[in-house]
Write a protein that holds these residues in place. Structure first.
Motif, mmCIF file in Angstrom:
data_model
loop_
_atom_site.group_PDB
_atom_site.id
_atom_site.type_symbol
_atom_site.label_atom_id
_atom_site.label_comp_id
_atom_site.label_asym_id
_atom_site.label_seq_id
_atom_site.Cartn_x
_atom_site.Cartn_y
_atom_site.Cartn_z
ATOM 1 N N GLU A 1 7.789 -2.873 12.814
ATOM 2 C CA GLU A 1 9.205 -2.578 13.064
ATOM 3 C C GLU A 1 9.543 -2.709 14.544
ATOM 4 O OE1 GLU A 1 10.271 0.785 9.705
ATOM 5 O OE2 GLU A 1 9.178 1.396 11.506
ATOM 6 N N TYR A 2 8.656 -2.196 15.382
ATOM 7 C CA TYR A 2 8.926 -2.238 16.823
ATOM 8 C C TYR A 2 8.908 -3.670 17.350
ATOM 9 C CZ TYR A 2 9.287 -0.912 21.613
ATOM 10 O OH TYR A 2 9.743 -0.793 22.901
ATOM 11 N N LEU A 3 7.938 -4.461 16.932
ATOM 12 C CA LEU A 3 7.889 -5.858 17.385
ATOM 13 C C LEU A 3 9.119 -6.635 16.916
ATOM 14 C CD1 LEU A 3 4.128 -6.772 17.066
ATOM 15 C CD2 LEU A 3 5.427 -6.156 19.095
ATOM 16 N N LEU A 4 9.566 -6.362 15.698
ATOM 17 C CA LEU A 4 10.781 -7.018 15.225
ATOM 18 C C LEU A 4 11.989 -6.608 16.069
ATOM 19 C CD1 LEU A 4 10.287 -6.849 11.360
ATOM 20 C CD2 LEU A 4 10.228 -8.883 12.809
ATOM 21 N N SER A 5 12.032 -5.357 16.497
ATOM 22 C CA SER A 5 13.156 -4.921 17.346
ATOM 23 C C SER A 5 13.117 -5.616 18.705
ATOM 24 C CB SER A 5 13.156 -3.399 17.510
ATOM 25 O OG SER A 5 12.178 -2.969 18.419
ATOM 26 N N ILE A 6 11.928 -5.850 19.237
ATOM 27 C CA ILE A 6 11.796 -6.580 20.508
ATOM 28 C C ILE A 6 12.287 -8.015 20.321
ATOM 29 C CG2 ILE A 6 10.169 -7.553 22.185
ATOM 30 C CD1 ILE A 6 8.428 -5.070 21.727
ATOM 31 N N ARG A 7 11.879 -8.634 19.233
ATOM 32 C CA ARG A 7 12.295 -10.020 18.964
ATOM 33 C C ARG A 7 13.799 -10.138 18.800
ATOM 34 N NH1 ARG A 7 7.452 -11.268 14.806
ATOM 35 N NH2 ARG A 7 5.865 -11.637 16.381
ATOM 36 N N ARG A 8 14.403 -9.154 18.131
ATOM 37 C CA ARG A 8 15.860 -9.202 17.932
ATOM 38 C C ARG A 8 16.603 -9.124 19.261
ATOM 39 N NH1 ARG A 8 14.711 -6.142 13.255
ATOM 40 N NH2 ARG A 8 14.986 -4.193 14.371
ATOM 41 N N ARG A 9 16.075 -8.380 20.228
ATOM 42 C CA ARG A 9 16.723 -8.238 21.542
ATOM 43 C C ARG A 9 16.468 -9.427 22.456
ATOM 44 N NH1 ARG A 9 14.545 -2.428 23.156
ATOM 45 N NH2 ARG A 9 12.705 -3.444 22.375
ATOM 46 N N SER A 10 15.454 -10.221 22.142
ATOM 47 C CA SER A 10 15.054 -11.327 23.002
ATOM 48 C C SER A 10 16.112 -12.426 23.033
ATOM 49 C CB SER A 10 13.733 -11.921 22.517
ATOM 50 O OG SER A 10 13.415 -13.062 23.261
ATOM 51 N N LYS A 11 16.320 -12.967 24.210
ATOM 52 C CA LYS A 11 17.242 -14.090 24.375
ATOM 53 C C LYS A 11 16.475 -15.404 24.416
ATOM 54 C CE LYS A 11 20.356 -11.254 27.045
ATOM 55 N NZ LYS A 11 20.796 -10.902 28.367
ATOM 56 N N GLY A 12 15.153 -15.314 24.350
ATOM 57 C CA GLY A 12 14.327 -16.516 24.462
ATOM 58 C C GLY A 12 14.199 -16.917 25.920
ATOM 59 N N PHE A 13 13.286 -17.832 26.188
ATOM 60 C CA PHE A 13 13.081 -18.305 27.550
ATOM 61 C C PHE A 13 12.451 -19.679 27.501
ATOM 62 C CE2 PHE A 13 9.444 -15.891 26.197
ATOM 63 C CZ PHE A 13 8.365 -16.652 26.592
ATOM 64 N N ALA A 14 12.629 -20.415 28.573
ATOM 65 C CA ALA A 14 12.058 -21.760 28.650
ATOM 66 C C ALA A 14 10.547 -21.665 28.839
ATOM 67 C CB ALA A 14 12.685 -22.505 29.816
ATOM 68 N N LYS A 15 9.820 -22.570 28.233
ATOM 69 C CA LYS A 15 8.366 -22.584 28.411
ATOM 70 C C LYS A 15 8.018 -23.210 29.749
ATOM 71 C CE LYS A 15 7.060 -22.327 23.718
ATOM 72 N NZ LYS A 15 5.901 -22.273 22.936
ATOM 73 N N GLY A 16 6.958 -22.752 30.312
ATOM 74 C CA GLY A 16 6.510 -23.258 31.594
ATOM 75 C C GLY A 16 5.426 -22.364 32.145
ATOM 76 N N VAL A 17 5.150 -22.480 33.384
ATOM 77 C CA VAL A 17 4.130 -21.676 34.036
ATOM 78 C C VAL A 17 4.769 -20.378 34.526
ATOM 79 C CG1 VAL A 17 2.497 -21.613 35.942
ATOM 80 C CG2 VAL A 17 2.896 -23.742 34.736
ATOM 81 N N SER A 18 4.073 -19.287 34.312
ATOM 82 C CA SER A 18 4.600 -17.993 34.707
ATOM 83 C C SER A 18 3.555 -17.189 35.460
ATOM 84 C CB SER A 18 5.039 -17.213 33.473
ATOM 85 O OG SER A 18 5.429 -15.913 33.830
ATOM 86 N N ASN A 19 4.019 -16.279 36.291
ATOM 87 C CA ASN A 19 3.129 -15.372 37.023
ATOM 88 C C ASN A 19 2.817 -14.132 36.229
ATOM 89 O OD1 ASN A 19 3.056 -17.019 39.305
ATOM 90 N ND2 ASN A 19 4.949 -16.131 40.077
ATOM 91 N N TYR A 20 3.451 -13.943 35.072
ATOM 92 C CA TYR A 20 3.295 -12.731 34.282
ATOM 93 C C TYR A 20 2.344 -12.940 33.110
ATOM 94 C CZ TYR A 20 7.458 -11.167 36.782
ATOM 95 O OH TYR A 20 8.358 -10.816 37.745
ATOM 96 N N ARG A 21 1.673 -11.837 32.691
ATOM 97 C CA ARG A 21 0.806 -11.858 31.519
ATOM 98 C C ARG A 21 1.647 -12.049 30.265
ATOM 99 N NH1 ARG A 21 -1.039 -7.579 34.239
ATOM 100 N NH2 ARG A 21 -3.149 -7.691 34.991
ATOM 101 N N GLY A 22 1.147 -12.825 29.318
ATOM 102 C CA GLY A 22 1.792 -12.980 28.037
ATOM 103 C C GLY A 22 3.028 -13.850 28.043
ATOM 104 N N VAL A 23 3.299 -14.508 29.153
ATOM 105 C CA VAL A 23 4.484 -15.359 29.286
ATOM 106 C C VAL A 23 4.016 -16.759 29.621
ATOM 107 C CG1 VAL A 23 6.634 -15.755 30.536
ATOM 108 C CG2 VAL A 23 5.814 -13.410 30.158
ATOM 109 N N SER A 24 4.458 -17.739 28.823
ATOM 110 C CA SER A 24 4.007 -19.109 29.103
ATOM 111 C C SER A 24 5.086 -19.919 29.779
ATOM 112 C CB SER A 24 3.573 -19.801 27.825
ATOM 113 O OG SER A 24 4.557 -19.720 26.847
#
Length: 66
Positions: free
Chosen positions: A43-66
Motif C-alpha cells: 500500500e505504501y509503495l503504491l502511494s509513493i508511485r501515485r505521488r510520483s511525477k516521473g523523471f528522465a533517465k540518466g546519471v544521478s548522484n543519488y541512490r536508487g535513481v537512474s
C-alpha cells in the motif's frame, strides 16, 4: 531528481527501517514515518508511485535513481 531520491528513501525506510542507507537524513521524514506505520509495504509503495511525477533517465548522484 531530488524527488526520485526522496521516493527511494521512503521505500527504503519502509522495507529496511531507519538503518537503511539513505540520500537524506532520516529526520527529514518524520511525518512520512508516521504514515507508513499505518500501511502495508504494498500500500505504501503504491502511494509513493501515485505521488510520483516521473523523471528522465540518466546519471544521478543519488541512490536508487537512474
Amino acid at each position: 531528481e531530488e524527488e526520485a531520491a526522496r521516493a527511494y528513501d521512503l521505500a527504503a525506510l519502509k522495507y529496511w527501517g531507519v538503518s537503511a542507507p539513505l540520500n537524506f537524513p532520516v529526520s527529514d521524514y518524520g511525518k512520512e514515518l508516521e504514515k507508513m506505520q499505518e500501511m502495508s509495504r504494498r500500500e505504501y509503495l503504491l502511494s509513493i508511485r501515485r505521488r510520483s511525477k516521473g523523471f528522465a533517465k540518466g546519471v544521478s548522484n543519488y541512490r536508487g535513481v537512474s
